[in-house]
Design a protein around this motif. Structure first.
Motif, PDB file in Angstrom:
ATOM      1  N   ALA A  25       2.847 -10.847  33.375  1.00  0.00           N
ATOM      2  CA  ALA A  25       3.692 -11.125  34.658  1.00  0.00           C
ATOM      3  C   ALA A  25       5.000 -10.803  33.878  1.00  0.00           C
ATOM      4  N   ILE A  26       5.833 -10.613  34.810  1.00  0.00           N
ATOM      5  CA  ILE A  26       7.664 -10.959  34.857  1.00  0.00           C
ATOM      6  C   ILE A  26       7.317 -12.180  35.523  1.00  0.00           C
ATOM      7  N   SER A  27       8.276 -13.433  34.693  1.00  0.00           N
ATOM      8  CA  SER A  27       8.822 -14.467  34.937  1.00  0.00           C
ATOM      9  C   SER A  27       9.889 -14.808  35.489  1.00  0.00           C
ATOM     10  N   PRO A  28      10.356 -15.265  36.535  1.00  0.00           N
ATOM     11  CA  PRO A  28      11.544 -15.675  37.257  1.00  0.00           C
ATOM     12  C   PRO A  28      12.374 -14.866  36.200  1.00  0.00           C
ATOM     13  N   ALA A  29      13.023 -15.233  35.011  1.00  0.00           N
ATOM     14  CA  ALA A  29      13.937 -15.323  33.536  1.00  0.00           C
ATOM     15  C   ALA A  29      14.368 -14.124  33.548  1.00  0.00           C
ATOM     16  N   GLY A  30      12.590 -12.974  33.808  1.00  0.00           N
ATOM     17  CA  GLY A  30      12.662 -11.813  33.743  1.00  0.00           C
ATOM     18  C   GLY A  30      13.547 -10.501  34.747  1.00  0.00           C
ATOM     19  N   ASP A  31      12.660 -11.547  35.515  1.00  0.00           N
ATOM     20  CA  ASP A  31      13.334 -10.827  37.026  1.00  0.00           C
ATOM     21  C   ASP A  31      14.860 -11.045  37.151  1.00  0.00           C
ATOM     22  N   ALA A  32      15.360 -12.167  36.371  1.00  0.00           N
ATOM     23  CA  ALA A  32      16.891 -12.103  36.554  1.00  0.00           C
ATOM     24  C   ALA A  32      18.031 -12.096  35.714  1.00  0.00           C
ATOM     25  N   ALA A  33      17.230 -11.272  34.480  1.00  0.00           N
ATOM     26  CA  ALA A  33      17.917 -10.591  34.097  1.00  0.00           C
ATOM     27  C   ALA A  33      18.011  -8.740  34.183  1.00  0.00           C
ATOM     28  N   LEU A  34      16.741  -8.806  35.023  1.00  0.00           N
ATOM     29  CA  LEU A  34      16.868  -7.190  35.173  1.00  0.00           C
ATOM     30  C   LEU A  34      18.115  -6.917  36.145  1.00  0.00           C
ATOM     31  N   ALA A  35      18.073  -8.542  37.343  1.00  0.00           N
ATOM     32  CA  ALA A  35      19.195  -8.068  38.410  1.00  0.00           C
ATOM     33  C   ALA A  35      20.336  -8.080  38.072  1.00  0.00           C
ATOM     34  N   ARG A  36      20.367  -8.881  36.025  1.00  0.00           N
ATOM     35  CA  ARG A  36      21.771  -9.034  35.969  1.00  0.00           C
ATOM     36  C   ARG A  36      22.459  -7.508  35.730  1.00  0.00           C
ATOM     37  N   GLU A  37      21.052  -7.412  34.536  1.00  0.00           N
ATOM     38  CA  GLU A  37      21.864  -5.855  34.423  1.00  0.00           C
ATOM     39  C   GLU A  37      22.365  -5.040  35.991  1.00  0.00           C
ATOM     40  N   ARG A  38      21.403  -4.548  36.810  1.00  0.00           N
ATOM     41  CA  ARG A  38      21.063  -3.936  37.761  1.00  0.00           C
ATOM     42  C   ARG A  38      22.536  -4.003  38.079  1.00  0.00           C
ATOM     43  N   GLN A  39      23.371  -5.899  38.335  1.00  0.00           N
ATOM     44  CA  GLN A  39      24.287  -5.535  38.792  1.00  0.00           C
ATOM     45  C   GLN A  39      25.612  -5.233  37.672  1.00  0.00           C
ATOM     46  N   ALA A  40      25.640  -5.355  36.793  1.00  0.00           N
ATOM     47  CA  ALA A  40      26.786  -4.910  35.862  1.00  0.00           C
ATOM     48  C   ALA A  40      26.587  -3.629  35.983  1.00  0.00           C
ATOM     49  N   ARG A  41      25.454  -2.532  36.153  1.00  0.00           N
ATOM     50  CA  ARG A  41      25.560  -1.141  36.619  1.00  0.00           C
ATOM     51  C   ARG A  41      26.591  -0.785  37.340  1.00  0.00           C
ATOM     52  N   THR A  42      26.112  -1.174  38.511  1.00  0.00           N
ATOM     53  CA  THR A  42      26.391  -1.131  40.032  1.00  0.00           C
ATOM     54  C   THR A  42      28.084  -1.376  39.923  1.00  0.00           C
ATOM     55  N   SER A  43      28.626  -3.285  39.496  1.00  0.00           N
ATOM     56  CA  SER A  43      29.161  -3.060  39.636  1.00  0.00           C
ATOM     57  C   SER A  43      30.652  -2.117  38.597  1.00  0.00           C
ATOM     58  N   ARG A  44      30.079  -1.998  37.464  1.00  0.00           N
ATOM     59  CA  ARG A  44      30.553  -0.652  36.911  1.00  0.00           C
ATOM     60  C   ARG A  44      30.802   0.781  37.393  1.00  0.00           C
ATOM     61  N   ILE A  45      29.687   1.439  38.281  1.00  0.00           N
ATOM     62  CA  ILE A  45      29.971   2.605  39.124  1.00  0.00           C
ATOM     63  C   ILE A  45      30.412   2.025  40.335  1.00  0.00           C
ATOM     64  N   GLU A  46      31.203   1.348  40.407  1.00  0.00           N
ATOM     65  CA  GLU A  46      31.578   0.740  42.042  1.00  0.00           C
ATOM     66  C   GLU A  46      32.916   1.359  41.581  1.00  0.00           C
ATOM     67  N   GLU A  47      33.154   0.202  40.593  1.00  0.00           N
ATOM     68  CA  GLU A  47      35.491   0.595  39.548  1.00  0.00           C
ATOM     69  C   GLU A  47      34.920   1.650  39.814  1.00  0.00           C
ATOM     70  N   ALA A  48      34.197   3.043  39.212  1.00  0.00           N
ATOM     71  CA  ALA A  48      34.476   3.945  38.160  1.00  0.00           C
ATOM     72  C   ALA A  48      34.981   4.870  40.152  1.00  0.00           C
ATOM     73  N   ILE A  49      33.993   4.360  40.958  1.00  0.00           N
ATOM     74  CA  ILE A  49      34.137   5.468  42.829  1.00  0.00           C
ATOM     75  C   ILE A  49      35.473   4.749  43.358  1.00  0.00           C
ATOM     76  N   ARG A  50      35.615   3.519  43.398  1.00  0.00           N
ATOM     77  CA  ARG A  50      37.013   3.183  43.134  1.00  0.00           C
ATOM     78  C   ARG A  50      38.117   3.904  42.615  1.00  0.00           C
ATOM     79  N   THR A  51      38.365   3.639  41.610  1.00  0.00           N
ATOM     80  CA  THR A  51      39.335   4.432  41.211  1.00  0.00           C
ATOM     81  C   THR A  51      39.773   5.810  40.250  1.00  0.00           C
ATOM     82  N   SER A  52      38.309   6.617  40.150  1.00  0.00           N
ATOM     83  CA  SER A  52      38.404   8.031  39.881  1.00  0.00           C
ATOM     84  C   SER A  52      38.350   8.732  41.122  1.00  0.00           C
TER      85      SER A  52
END
Length: 148
Positions: free
Chosen positions: A97-124
């Protein structure tokens, strides 16, 4: 060539262009954020979406050997990203089973990608381009639905 043949060729070309574009987009965002896919991240994502399962089921879902999955799970376990729990159906067996730390790691990765996409949308993208992109999302979602 018939009108139908021309339409099929145009649809095939559109499909190839979409595949190439989406693949390049995903690859670029993952590289820019340092969140490239790995056996471990794919296994965590699978556990998060489908819930706990045994190593054999994980191997089957990922299309790898039992031994390969056992090594992946051992690495995730050593990093505290999964936990092994008793199988309620077969107490001799263990589920991963995924642990709370595993959930948090996936959430951090998704947030990093979302932030990068948001930046690209805003600037490009212009306001009109953002509107076009917003309108395309339901279409892409529909294309992603299982055919049947």
């Amino acid at each position: 060539m018939s009108k139908f043949g021309v339409m099929r060729r145009n649809e095939a070309l559109l499909a190839e262009q979409l595949r190439r574009s989406v693949s390049s987009f995903v690859r670029a965002i993952r590289q820019d954020t340092g969140t490239t896919r790995s056996a471990q991240s794919e296994t965590l994502d699978l556990l998060q979406r489908l819930g706990p399962m045994n190593v054999a089921a994980l191997a089957g879902k990922r299309g790898v050997t039992h031994q390969t999955m056992r090594l992946v799970v051992a690495g995730l376990d050593a990093d505290g990203l999964v936990q092994q729990i008793a199988d309620p159906v077969d107490r001799r067996s263990r589920l991963v089973a995924i642990s709370p730390a595993g959930d948090a790691a996936l959430a951090r990765e998704r947030q990093a990608r979302t932030s990068r996409i948001e930046e690209a949308i805003r600037t490009s993208l212009s306001s009109d381009e953002r509107d076009l992109l917003r309108a395309a999302i339901p279409i892409l979602d529909r294309l992603a639905e299982p055919m049947g």
